[in-house]
Structures are given as structure tokens and as C-alpha cells.
Design a protein around this motif. Structure first.
Motif, mmCIF file in Angstrom:
data_model
loop_
_atom_site.group_PDB
_atom_site.id
_atom_site.type_symbol
_atom_site.label_atom_id
_atom_site.label_comp_id
_atom_site.label_asym_id
_atom_site.label_seq_id
_atom_site.Cartn_x
_atom_site.Cartn_y
_atom_site.Cartn_z
ATOM 1 N N LYS A 104 0.810 -1.221 0.000
ATOM 2 C CA LYS A 104 0.000 0.000 0.000
ATOM 3 C C LYS A 104 0.843 1.271 0.000
ATOM 4 N N GLY A 105 2.096 1.135 0.415
ATOM 5 C CA GLY A 105 2.968 2.300 0.447
ATOM 6 C C GLY A 105 2.681 3.250 1.584
ATOM 7 N N THR A 106 1.886 2.802 2.538
ATOM 8 C CA THR A 106 1.569 3.639 3.697
ATOM 9 C C THR A 106 1.718 2.824 4.967
ATOM 10 N N LYS A 107 2.028 3.492 6.055
ATOM 11 C CA LYS A 107 2.174 2.832 7.344
ATOM 12 C C LYS A 107 0.936 3.082 8.190
ATOM 13 N N ILE A 108 0.373 2.007 8.708
ATOM 14 C CA ILE A 108 -0.791 2.104 9.586
ATOM 15 C C ILE A 108 -0.297 2.108 11.027
ATOM 16 N N PRO A 109 -0.744 3.064 11.848
ATOM 17 C CA PRO A 109 -0.271 3.127 13.241
ATOM 18 C C PRO A 109 -0.554 1.831 14.002
ATOM 19 N N ASN A 110 0.384 1.447 14.845
ATOM 20 C CA ASN A 110 0.236 0.286 15.737
ATOM 21 C C ASN A 110 -0.011 -1.019 14.982
ATOM 22 N N MET A 111 0.544 -1.144 13.795
ATOM 23 C CA MET A 111 0.308 -2.350 13.005
ATOM 24 C C MET A 111 1.293 -3.473 13.347
ATOM 25 N N TYR A 112 2.375 -3.147 14.059
ATOM 26 C CA TYR A 112 3.377 -4.155 14.397
ATOM 27 C C TYR A 112 3.281 -4.552 15.865
ATOM 28 N N TYR A 113 3.408 -5.858 16.110
ATOM 29 C CA TYR A 113 3.476 -6.347 17.487
ATOM 30 C C TYR A 113 4.900 -6.182 18.009
ATOM 31 N N THR A 114 5.019 -5.909 19.294
ATOM 32 C CA THR A 114 6.346 -5.753 19.899
ATOM 33 C C THR A 114 6.759 -6.975 20.719
ATOM 34 N N ASP A 115 5.790 -7.800 21.129
ATOM 35 C CA ASP A 115 6.113 -9.031 21.860
ATOM 36 C C ASP A 115 6.441 -10.118 20.846
ATOM 37 N N CYS A 116 7.706 -10.228 20.499
ATOM 38 C CA CYS A 116 8.129 -11.102 19.407
ATOM 39 C C CYS A 116 9.483 -11.725 19.733
ATOM 40 N N THR A 117 9.903 -12.637 18.873
ATOM 41 C CA THR A 117 11.264 -13.163 18.986
ATOM 42 C C THR A 117 12.215 -12.383 18.089
ATOM 43 N N LEU A 118 11.659 -11.653 17.121
ATOM 44 C CA LEU A 118 12.459 -10.857 16.190
ATOM 45 C C LEU A 118 12.128 -9.381 16.349
ATOM 46 N N ASP A 119 13.126 -8.540 16.168
ATOM 47 C CA ASP A 119 12.906 -7.101 16.184
ATOM 48 C C ASP A 119 11.984 -6.731 15.019
ATOM 49 N N PRO A 120 10.854 -6.084 15.290
ATOM 50 C CA PRO A 120 9.944 -5.703 14.198
ATOM 51 C C PRO A 120 10.620 -4.874 13.109
#
Length: 335
Positions: free
Chosen positions: A114-130
Motif C-alpha cells: 500500500k505504500g503507507t504505514k498504519i499506526p500500531n500495526m506491528y506487534y512488539t512481543d516477538c522473537t524478532l525485532d519488528p
């Protein structure tokens, strides 16, 4: 205080005395878990504001946490902070986080498309750095991802960008996520974690089969989407789905999920509740198993269940949903 260190010979084994210390700490924390009486008191609160105050009086939240979501987020953070204090090698908990990595892959693909970033779309509780996941997708450098993620991420990315088929993109990523979850759980050597991943994969497969009937999907779709697990015969599930909803129910009545059929007939939400309550049944006996990782994992799952239950309750209060309807959605408590 020094955290627990895992023996080299097995990542889920610790020395007995260190296990005992960790489990003792967990036992003390279990005393502050919400019980049925607490949930009843929350239900008796006249508003979300009153319910939040009740929770704050019991120590929920942090300074500055005012909204329901801020309070719930603070509780999740406190849970993981405790685990980090007790366990040096947090990889033993990857099984509970790895699915979030795949969510972030989907989020990054959608952002690239989409070429746009949606706020809060990434989880932070992960095994990999988002940020690493995002970079791998945006720059198409899939080597930045672990080997078990690369092929699915690349295939899903190409399908999304070249065809715009978001559903197929999601199917590819979701299946890879479930396969990773299942592999992690079965490699853990821990009975509770193996039970957990078995149920989570079976739950996903059953949901996919049910939705396929409602949306008219064919067998090829199901073979692409479903993940094999020990408690379900995938081919029988596919054949049942091809014949319709009643055939799925008939098949499940011959499996360990027969008790779930009434919930499935009621609604998807009722089935989710059944699955969550089944996990609570799995973890309760772990209170009496102090020489393994299980009581610590059980506490984590109990906290997740508790937070989900409170979220449902607060949402109901916020939206003026009738108390009897809210109660039908609440989960069983660990204590």
C-alpha cells in the motif's frame, strides 16, 4: 537476583534448586491472580470506569496507565518482566511469541503493497525485532529473516505485490506461523507446551474448515491452508468440509474435540472460549509439578487468559452490553 540458567544439554531443563526458586516466586504471584469472586465483583461494577478502579485497587496498571488498553498492556509487560527476571534464556518462551513474528511479516507486506504505514500495526512481543522484519520485506532482503520464515515471506510478498491477492498472502503466512508454532512446541520436550500447540493448531484447522464451508472454498484451498497435527486427520477433515457443516460436526464427534461441537454450533466466539477453557484445564495440574518449566509456562498462560477475560469484561461495560451476555463470553479462571 540471578535469573535461571538453562543446562547446556537441554534448553528446557534447569537445576532442581533453581526451578524450586522460580516456582516459589510464581506461586507467590499466583496469589494475586483474579479468581471467580474477583470477576463477580468486576461484573457488579456499574461502569468501565468503576471496573478499572477496582483493578487499580488490586495493583493493576502502572503510573500513567489510565485507559483500559494501557492498564492491560501494563499487565502484560509486568508478566514478561517477571519471566525475564526468573529466566536468563527467554528462548524457552519463543513458542508463545513466534506467531507474532509472522503477524509482523504480514504487516510489512501490507505496508510495502500500500505504500503507507498504519499506526500500531506491528506487534512488539516477538522473537524478532519488528524493524528487522520490516527491513527484510521492504528491501526484499529475506536473508535477514530466520530460515524457517524466508520462503513463506518471499512467496507471500510476491503474491501480494504481483496479484494483490491478500487472502492468499495471509494463508501462506498463517500456515507458516502454525507450522513454526507446532514445531517449536513439539521440540520443547515439555508436555504442557506440546498440549498447548496441539490445541492451537487444531483450533486453527477447525476454524478454517468451518469458514471454508461458509465461503464455498474447495479441497485445494483447504490442503493449502490446513496444518497437520496429531489430534486431527486432515484428509478426513477436508472430506468432511466438502460435504458440509454437519459432516464436520460428525467427524469431530469421533475425535478428542467432540465436547467442542456444541460450542461450534453456537458460534465462533463460543468455540474460542471452549478452547481457552481447555487450556486452563491443561495448566491447572502444573501447580503441583515444581521441577519443570511447566508451572512458569502455566502462569504465563493463566495471565494471558486473565487479561483476555478482563478485556472482554471491560469492553462489555464500555459498550453497555447486558451482563448475562458478557458472562457468556468470560473465560474460566486459573485460581
Amino acid at each position: 537476583m540471578t535469573g535461571l540458567k538453562l543446562k547446556n544439554k537441554s534448553k528446557n531443563e534447569m537445576t532442581d534448586n533453581l526451578y524450586l526458586y522460580a516456582v516459589a516466586r510464581i506461586r507467590s504471584r499466583e496469589l494475586s491472580l483474579l479468581n471467580k469472586a474477583d470477576i463477580d465483583q468486576l461484573m457488579n461494577c456499574k461502569s468501565e470506569k468503576d471496573a478499572l478502579q477496582f483493578l487499580k485497587d488490586k495493583g493493576w496498571g502502572r503510573d500513567g496507565a489510565e485507559t483500559a488498553e494501557e492498564v492491560l498492556m501494563a499487565e502484560r509487560e509486568k508478566t514478561w518482566d517477571l519471566l525475564r527476571e526468573l529466566v536468563d534464556d527467554m528462548s524457552v518462551f519463543n513458542v508463545f511469541l513466534c506467531v507474532n513474528d509472522f503477524h509482523n511479516v504480514k504487516a510489512a507486506i501490507k505496508q510495502a503493497y500500500k505504500g503507507t504505514k498504519i499506526p500500531n500495526m506491528y506487534y512488539t512481543d516477538c522473537t524478532l525485532d519488528p524493524e528487522t522484519v520490516k527491513k527484510a520485506i521492504i528491501e526484499q532482503d529475506f536473508s535477514l529473516l530466520p530460515e524457517h520464515m524466508r520462503e513463506a515471506a518471499k512467496e507471500a510478498y510476491e503474491i501480494q505485490l504481483h496479484t494483490g491477492d491478500s487472502q492468499l498472502c495471509d494463508i501462506i503466512i498463517d500456515k507458516a506461523a502454525l507450522e513454526t508454532l507446532y514445531a517449536e512446541g513439539n521440540a520443547s520436550g515439555n508436555e504442557l507446551i506440546e498440549q498447548y500447540v496441539e490445541l492451537k493448531v487444531a483450533q486453527a484447522d477447525i476454524n478454517i474448515a468451518i469458514r471454508s464451508v461458509k465461503t464455498g472454498k474447495d479441497k485445494d484451498f483447504l490442503r493449502r491452508a490446513l496444518v497437520p497435527c496429531k489430534s486431527l486427520d486432515i484428509e478426513k477433515l477436508i472430506e468432511s468440509a466438502a460435504m458440509g457443516m454437519e459432516a464436520i460436526y460428525d467427524y469431530l464427534n469421533k475425535t478428542v474435540y467432540s465436547d467442542a461441537v456444541p460450542a461450534l454450533k453456537e458460534s465462533a466466539q463460543a468455540f474460542e472460549r471452549w478452547c481457552d477453557n481447555r487450556i486452563i484445564e491443561y495448566i491447572r495440574p502444573q501447580k503441583y509439578n515444581p521441577f519443570t518449566l511447566s508451572p512458569i509456562a502455566a502462569y504465563l498462560l493463566a495471565r494471558e487468559n486473565e487479561i483476555k477475560t478482563v478485556r472482554i469484561l471491560l469492553s462489555g461495560k464500555r459498550n453497555d452490553i447486558a451482563d448475562n451476555v458478557i458472562r457468556e463470553r468470560l473465560r474460566d479462571m486459573y485460581v
